[in-house]
Scaffold this active site. Structure first.
Site, PDB file in Angstrom:
ATOM      1  N   PRO A   9       0.778  -1.242   0.000  1.00  0.00           N
ATOM      2  CA  PRO A   9       0.000   0.000   0.000  1.00  0.00           C
ATOM      3  C   PRO A   9       0.815   1.300   0.000  1.00  0.00           C
ATOM      4  O   PRO A   9       0.784   2.077   0.963  1.00  0.00           O
ATOM      5  CB  PRO A   9      -0.826  -0.130   1.273  1.00  0.00           C
ATOM      6  CG  PRO A   9       0.072  -0.892   2.199  1.00  0.00           C
ATOM      7  CD  PRO A   9       0.776  -1.889   1.321  1.00  0.00           C
ATOM      8  N   CYS A  10       1.488   1.582  -1.102  1.00  0.00           N
ATOM      9  CA  CYS A  10       2.257   2.819  -1.189  1.00  0.00           C
ATOM     10  C   CYS A  10       1.355   4.053  -1.075  1.00  0.00           C
ATOM     11  O   CYS A  10       1.831   5.127  -0.703  1.00  0.00           O
ATOM     12  CB  CYS A  10       3.088   2.849  -2.468  1.00  0.00           C
ATOM     13  SG  CYS A  10       2.169   2.527  -3.972  1.00  0.00           S
TER      14      CYS A  10
END
Length: 183
Positions: free
Chosen positions: A136-137
């Site tokens: 989850p950047c």
């Protein structure tokens, strides 16, 4: 046995996602499924394609559940082969320590990962994340703003994902069944 990659695609509110899964795990998620993107992925991985829906199904079904709000943790193995050692270390720290609905700053992630990478370089690592959404950047923000986002159509995708997760309040016209409005 020779290694292969299985490819699958899923229509989502943020676009038709292309997913590449090796025998090790998820190696790639891309925001656009196209013949050119498939060829680029195969070239980057250096692996032949396998027609193996049983390999892609867990990732595709979990992504579908995520986009409908029924999933908060992917709990899938990740194949880090498209990352350098430092990228993999930072991205693995993100994947393992920043849960659904939470955010971390670029600087905090650099410290947490023990990589010695400064905040600016953490941003570059997020921009080169080969497995966005699952790794989850979008949950990595600047200390004074949302920061940037190179996935899909950009910052509006990041804002939409963070709203879906409850990390940002929805606007009055936000609809989780529709993707972000982009310019």
């Amino acid at each position: 046995m020779n290694e292969t990659v299985a490819l699958g695609a899923l229509d989502t509110p943020v676009g038709r996602l292309l997913v590449g899964v090796t025998e090790i795990g998820i190696a790639s998620v891309h925001f656009r499924d196209s013949p050119a993107e498939r060829a680029r992925l195969l070239d980057a991985l250096g692996l032949p394609v396998a027609d193996d829906p049983s390999r892609t199904e867990p990732a595709l079904s979990r992504l579908a559940d995520y986009f409908t709000g029924r999933l908060e943790e992917f709990a899938l193995p990740v194949d880090w082969r498209l990352t350098s050692r430092v990228q993999g270390q930072v991205l693995a720290t993100l994947y393992e320590t920043v849960p659904f609905g939470r955010v971390v700053t670029y600087g905090e992630l650099g410290e947490r990962s023990g990589s010695g990478v400064p905040a600016r370089a953490i941003g570059q690592i997020m921009g080169s994340n080969p497995v966005p959404v699952i790794v989850p950047c979008h949950r990595v923000v600047a200390s004074n703003s949302l920061g940037g986002y190179s996935g899909g159509s950009g910052i509006e995708i990041k804002r939409w994902l963070l709203t879906l997760e409850g990390a940002l309040p929805p606007t009055l016209d936000w609809d989780p069944g529709e993707g972000p409005v982009t310019p």
